[in-house]
Design a protein around this motif. Structure first.
Motif, PDB file in Angstrom:
ATOM      1  N   VAL A 382      24.732  39.830  48.820  1.00 40.40           N
ATOM      2  CA  VAL A 382      25.341  40.584  49.918  1.00 40.40           C
ATOM      3  C   VAL A 382      26.772  40.908  49.521  1.00 40.40           C
ATOM      4  N   GLN A 383      27.124  42.185  49.607  1.00 42.34           N
ATOM      5  CA  GLN A 383      28.517  42.566  49.386  1.00 42.34           C
ATOM      6  C   GLN A 383      29.218  42.584  50.736  1.00 42.34           C
ATOM      7  N   VAL A 384      30.282  41.817  50.845  1.00 41.51           N
ATOM      8  CA  VAL A 384      31.019  41.692  52.105  1.00 41.51           C
ATOM      9  C   VAL A 384      32.405  42.308  51.920  1.00 41.51           C
ATOM     10  N   GLY A 385      32.778  43.194  52.843  1.00 41.25           N
ATOM     11  CA  GLY A 385      34.138  43.737  52.804  1.00 41.25           C
ATOM     12  C   GLY A 385      34.282  45.069  52.117  1.00 41.25           C
ATOM     13  N   GLY A 386      33.199  45.837  51.981  1.00 40.40           N
ATOM     14  CA  GLY A 386      33.309  47.170  51.407  1.00 40.40           C
ATOM     15  C   GLY A 386      33.158  47.183  49.899  1.00 40.40           C
ATOM     16  N   PRO A 387      33.425  48.338  49.270  1.00 38.54           N
ATOM     17  CA  PRO A 387      33.191  48.487  47.828  1.00 38.54           C
ATOM     18  C   PRO A 387      34.108  47.628  46.961  1.00 38.54           C
ATOM     19  N   LEU A 388      35.160  47.056  47.551  1.00 42.51           N
ATOM     20  CA  LEU A 388      36.044  46.159  46.802  1.00 42.51           C
ATOM     21  C   LEU A 388      35.742  44.703  47.110  1.00 42.51           C
ATOM     22  N   GLY A 389      34.689  44.443  47.882  1.00 38.35           N
ATOM     23  CA  GLY A 389      34.336  43.083  48.264  1.00 38.35           C
ATOM     24  C   GLY A 389      33.443  42.412  47.238  1.00 38.35           C
ATOM     25  N   TYR A 433      28.954  50.148  39.104  1.00 35.20           N
ATOM     26  CA  TYR A 433      29.190  51.078  40.212  1.00 35.20           C
ATOM     27  C   TYR A 433      30.547  50.805  40.863  1.00 35.20           C
ATOM     28  N   ALA A 434      30.847  49.523  41.075  1.00 33.56           N
ATOM     29  CA  ALA A 434      32.114  49.159  41.725  1.00 33.56           C
ATOM     30  C   ALA A 434      33.309  49.593  40.883  1.00 33.56           C
ATOM     31  N   MET A 435      33.233  49.379  39.572  1.00 34.80           N
ATOM     32  CA  MET A 435      34.337  49.756  38.697  1.00 34.80           C
ATOM     33  C   MET A 435      34.454  51.273  38.598  1.00 34.80           C
ATOM     34  N   GLU A 436      33.322  51.959  38.551  1.00 34.44           N
ATOM     35  CA  GLU A 436      33.345  53.419  38.486  1.00 34.44           C
ATOM     36  C   GLU A 436      33.907  54.006  39.780  1.00 34.44           C
ATOM     37  N   PHE A 437      33.586  53.384  40.905  1.00 37.77           N
ATOM     38  CA  PHE A 437      34.125  53.820  42.192  1.00 37.77           C
ATOM     39  C   PHE A 437      35.651  53.796  42.156  1.00 37.77           C
ATOM     40  N   CYS A 438      36.204  52.717  41.606  1.00 38.77           N
ATOM     41  CA  CYS A 438      37.655  52.597  41.492  1.00 38.77           C
ATOM     42  C   CYS A 438      38.214  53.689  40.590  1.00 38.77           C
ATOM     43  N   GLY A 493      43.078  49.030  43.000  1.00 34.32           N
ATOM     44  CA  GLY A 493      42.997  48.451  41.668  1.00 34.32           C
ATOM     45  C   GLY A 493      43.035  46.940  41.698  1.00 34.32           C
ATOM     46  N   GLY A 494      43.768  46.386  42.667  1.00 33.21           N
ATOM     47  CA  GLY A 494      43.927  44.938  42.739  1.00 33.21           C
ATOM     48  C   GLY A 494      42.696  44.201  43.175  1.00 33.21           C
ATOM     49  N   MET A 495      41.765  44.900  43.838  1.00 42.48           N
ATOM     50  CA  MET A 495      40.565  44.222  44.317  1.00 42.48           C
ATOM     51  C   MET A 495      39.288  44.738  43.685  1.00 42.48           C
ATOM     52  N   ALA A 496      39.341  45.817  42.937  1.00 45.77           N
ATOM     53  CA  ALA A 496      38.150  46.303  42.245  1.00 45.77           C
ATOM     54  C   ALA A 496      37.510  45.231  41.356  1.00 45.77           C
ATOM     55  N   PRO A 497      38.300  44.297  40.771  1.00 44.56           N
ATOM     56  CA  PRO A 497      37.675  43.231  39.994  1.00 44.56           C
ATOM     57  C   PRO A 497      36.828  42.251  40.809  1.00 44.56           C
TER      58      PRO A 497
END
Length: 523
Positions: A382-389, A433-438, A493-497
């Motif tokens: 489950v991803q919690v908190g959006g695309p940076l979660g 996908y998450a990194m590409e989104f960033c 950028g700070g939360m994409a990781p």
């Protein structure tokens, strides 16, 4: 002549997507053909999105729900006597007794789906304006103290204490101050802001007005993304009606106090959900992150002290003022006070909005409300908190949903969005996908985000391709994430990781490696 029977048909965007307008027209046509007198009220959505359009009939025994109602169902519903609560395959019983609704604690969303969103009378009759009337009888400092005592924290992601932000703006000396509502709801799996703007716009107007009284601001801006046309239309209509009766303008409720606001439409850039990029956009500039300091509370919109809160934060203010700080503070756990509208999306049987006090768990939401996976397969992440979660595995689904508990597991609650995945998901692809989104959404101002996200996508592709240097590429990816975490100018950028490292740590097999990195690198 007897009064017409009131039928509630949602006007929310989710219901419209499922033919709610056609359902409303067919109900009116079928009633006319049968010589029946009905009044159709276009309410907001109750948030049970798998049942949209959820149609309710007002009966002497209360509102009876039927859903999901499609145009072809209307004739049969009339034949079944639904205007008196008759039995039918789509009958769900008394709306308030539907378990999904009954087990919630609806404070911020108390009126959503209940009232006609644009009716001034409906709003006042269901507890609206009580907070503003109390605020008008208080000193600005007392309003802020009430908010501080309530423990309300920003519902947009950072969870900064709302009262402290207001106190900073109130203390700033300036000829003009502003209230800005961040309604640029761009996180995947989130729709609470939209539901509220479309279903109870006056509560947001009331909350922003109270904020203006508290800090000495006389003007506000509602920044809404262009992808929300129904919300924009509803807000503009509500503002016009509020202004026409003196709820906004030069003499708010005859108090001699001034406050007005307007809607500004954003072009849909994700980065404009970041508060300083949002301010740049309102000012007519490109949406680029500002360096801080100065903070927007000191030098914000047009260089003036500015309160920036998101929709749920501002919409929660009226109930705090109406019921008192202690009433709101006593919901929740630890330093996470009050309620949060959790949004259930992804591979779940029952997607929708669940407003609950902090302290329940993901497992409660996924199974108690969401009903498990829509596919029938086991849920895996489950991803919690959006695309940076972070992507959370089942081993973390029993951690209480409160801000501090989630920080301890290197996750965030954010805006309360949940996206569920079953066991067919490839977590390496999700990390990419998450990194590409960033990389796509970066404003480009700082190097760690602009370059780091692009190099991150390339590194993830090399890991997926395999080869003898896979372990080396994994170490490189972790170092890159550390740089982005520590060096990025804003949370993009700070939360994409977070999603990348959580996928790597909890699902290493999807990356072709045997185990996750030591805890020092955990996310």
């Amino acid at each position: 002549m007897s009064a017409p029977i009131v039928i509630y048909v949602p006007r929310d965007a989710a219901a419209l997507a499922m033919d709610a307008d056609e359902v409303a027209r067919d109900i009116e046509r079928a009633a006319d053909e049968r010589g029946l007198s009905v009044q159709i009220v276009r309410n907001g959505s109750r948030g049970l999105l798998w049942l949209e359009p959820l149609v309710e009939i007002a009966t002497p025994q209360g509102r009876i729900a039927y859903g999901p109602v499609q145009p072809e169902d209307v004739a049969g519903l009339f034949e079944a006597g639904w205007l008196t609560g008759g039995e039918h395959a789509l009958r769900l019983g008394p709306t308030e007794e539907i378990p999904y609704l009954k087990h919630q604690e609806r404070l911020t969303f108390a009126r959503v789906g209940v009232t006609d969103p644009l009716s001034l009378q409906d709003y006042a009759a269901h507890g609206g304006l009580q907070g503003l009337k109390r605020a008008l009888a208080m000193e600005p400092g007392q309003i802020i103290d009430e908010l501080v005592t309530s423990g309300l924290r920003g519902r947009g992601g950072a969870a900064f204490p709302t009262g402290i932000k207001w106190k900073t703006v109130a203390a700033a000396a300036a000829s003009q101050k502003y209230i800005v509502c961040n309604a640029d709801e761009g996180d995947s799996g989130t729709f609470a802001d939209r539901l509220l703007m479309e279903g109870d716009p006056y509560v947001l107007i009331e909350g922003m007005t109270i904020a203006g009284l508290a800090v000495g601001a006389t003007y506000g801006y509602l920044y809404v993304r262009s992808e929300y046309p129904q919300a924009i239309e509803t807000l503009e209509a509500a503002i016009a009606r509020a202004r026409s009766v003196g709820w906004l303008g030069e003499d708010v409720h005859g108090s001699g106090r001034r406050f007005d606001l307007e809607v500004r439409m954003g072009a849909g850039a994700y980065i404009c959900g970041e508060e300083t990029s949002l301010l740049e956009s309102i000012e007519g500039k490109r949406g680029v992150v500002r360096a801080k300091p100065p903070l927007p509370a000191v030098s914000g919109l047009f260089g003036k002290p500015t309160v920036i809160n998101n929709v749920i934060s501002l919409a929660t203010v009226p109930i705090i003022l109406a019921k008192g700080a202690a009433y709101y503070r006593d919901y929740g756990v630890g330093r996470s006070h009050g309620t949060l509208p959790f949004q259930l999306a992804g591979n779940l049987k029952h997607g929708g909005l669940v407003e609950k006090a902090f302290g329940l768990t993901l497992r409660d939401l996924l199974y108690g409300f969401g009903g498990g996976s829509a596919s029938g397969r086991p849920l895996r992440a489950v991803q919690v908190g959006g695309p940076l979660g972070a992507y959370l595995p089942e081993s973390q689904w029993d951690v209480p949903l409160d801000y501090e508990a989630y920080i301890r597991i290197s996750a965030m609650i954010g805006h309360g969005g949940l996206v569920a995945f079953d066991d067919t998901v490839d977590m390496a692809r999700m990390a990419r996908y998450a990194m590409e989104f960033c990389a796509i959404e970066s404003c480009g101002k700082c190097t760690p985000c602009r370059i780091g996200s692009t190099r991150g996508v390339e590194t993830l592709d090399k890991i997926a391709a395999g080869g003898p240097d896979r372990e080396q590429q994994v170490h490189l990816l972790r170092d890159l994430c550390d740089t982005m975490l520590a060096g990025s100018l804003c949370a993009l950028g700070g939360m994409a990781p977070y999603p990348v490292l959580s996928a790597l740590n909890h699902f290493p097999q999807d990356f072709g490696i045997e185990s996750s990195q030591p805890a020092a690198h955990a996310a």
